[in-house]
Design an enzyme around this catalytic site. Sequence first.
Site, short mmCIF file in Angstrom:
data_model
loop_
_atom_site.label_atom_id
_atom_site.label_comp_id
_atom_site.label_asym_id
_atom_site.label_seq_id
_atom_site.Cartn_x
_atom_site.Cartn_y
_atom_site.Cartn_z
CE1 TYR A 76 -0.48 19.86 -54.72
CE2 TYR A 76 -0.36 17.52 -55.17
CZ TYR A 76 -0.52 18.81 -55.61
OH TYR A 76 -0.70 19.07 -56.95
CD GLU A 78 -3.94 22.36 -52.75
OE1 GLU A 78 -5.01 22.14 -52.20
OE2 GLU A 78 -3.72 22.10 -53.95
CG ASP A 223 8.64 44.03 -59.08
OD1 ASP A 223 9.61 43.45 -58.55
OD2 ASP A 223 8.08 43.62 -60.11
CB THR A 249 12.56 37.23 -58.59
OG1 THR A 249 13.54 38.25 -58.75
CG2 THR A 249 11.46 37.40 -59.62
CE LYS A 252 14.77 39.20 -62.32
NZ LYS A 252 13.42 38.89 -61.81
NE ARG A 258 13.73 30.86 -63.10
CZ ARG A 258 14.40 31.79 -63.80
NH1 ARG A 258 15.70 31.66 -63.98
NH2 ARG A 258 13.78 32.81 -64.31
#
Length: 428
Positions: A76, A78, A223, A249, A252, A258
Amino acid sequence: MTALHPHSAQSDGAASCTSSGSCPRAKPLAEIDPEVAALVRDEDRRQTLGLQLIASENIASAAVREAVGSVLTNKYAEGTPGRRYYSGCEVADQVEALAQKRAQALFSTDYHVNVQPHSGTQANLAVYLAALKPGDTILALDLNQGGHLSHGFRLNQSGKLYKAAFYSLSQSSDRLDYDAILGQAREMTPRLIVAGASAYPRTIDFSKFGEIARSVGALLHADIAHIAGLVAAGLHPTPFGHADFVTTTTHKTLRGPRGGLVFCRGEHQKAVDSAVFPGLQGGPLEHEIAGKAVAFHEGLQPSFRAYQERVLANARVLGEELSARGWRLVTGGTDNHLLLVDLGGVLDGAEAQERLARRRIYANKNLIPFDTRPATKPSGIRLGTPAMTTRGLGEAEFREVARVVDDVLRGRASDADVDARVAKLAAG
Ligand code: DSN
């Protein structure tokens, strides 16, 4: 004295551990969970034996997948590097800072980058949360004309929280019509203009979008999810310097794991970071971020530009060969990695997708601009070259891909014939 392995006191043995030795958590997937292991093998087989022509997909390297499957999944973290809410983040900090540095190098930009978004949609929502108040107007390409659901579609948060207005393509050319977009921007005075698409085969002029946004006092969000690899390789004009926010992203044309990224000009850094966390997400996926860092390292190698050049060349010949066989391509061709094929009523996109998939050729049904058919049975299919170019196919092979696709769509070859040709192409 033998060090006690941290998992040695556990008895469940029910999960994996990358530590070697006798740890019960180091058992291979096939031993722990044969059912999932078999499904992973099946998917590997499906990907390997078929022709992957879905324009938004690619094949991440084993190195990327190793990082994604690493022990970083256990942590973790954060917050942001150096400012975390947990202890023990010293390695995660380095991973994330490295990913940020490489992302900036890859796109030759000094924009701030947040590498934590779990997806492109999360990255886009982070921009809206950072830049807009609920009810503000965004102006974006219509989903039905190649836009994206996170650009204001009514069923997406972006369409529920903000007032979405959409620009269309030119009815005569199926291309972006910058004068019309300017006119609409003057009329709507949006707070944010979105430049980017999921199914647009032509170059996007980010410089023109920048002029339009500035002239109406709007912020510009580019984008580049589909074309990011081309932009990184210098084969598509960059939005950096024109846009206030750039999202993408990573899986691609960029060929990573991903995930998503959001870049912004320095003045938006605080708002963007706080939009990602705690605005939209909790703990960042540091294993995915490690995979992103590996992909950026790969993207910084000279071979990446050569790969992107082949992606473009392959898309061009795929288009040429399909045109020669009587298929209308939206805009008549392509400048990038994808093609939109108008099936012209020979069959609909859903039938085409299904017929191709039965022969292990994977593409997706797609609306064409000004389609008169519904999205579930649209008039087109979208084809892309990134994945099969990664698999080593060149121009000659892509001409054969076009011939096989044509034969399947027109029902002109026997299943056995098509299967043999697909198998040969898939073997590389
Ligand atoms: N679903 C992606 C695509 O196929 O283009 C966009 O998010």
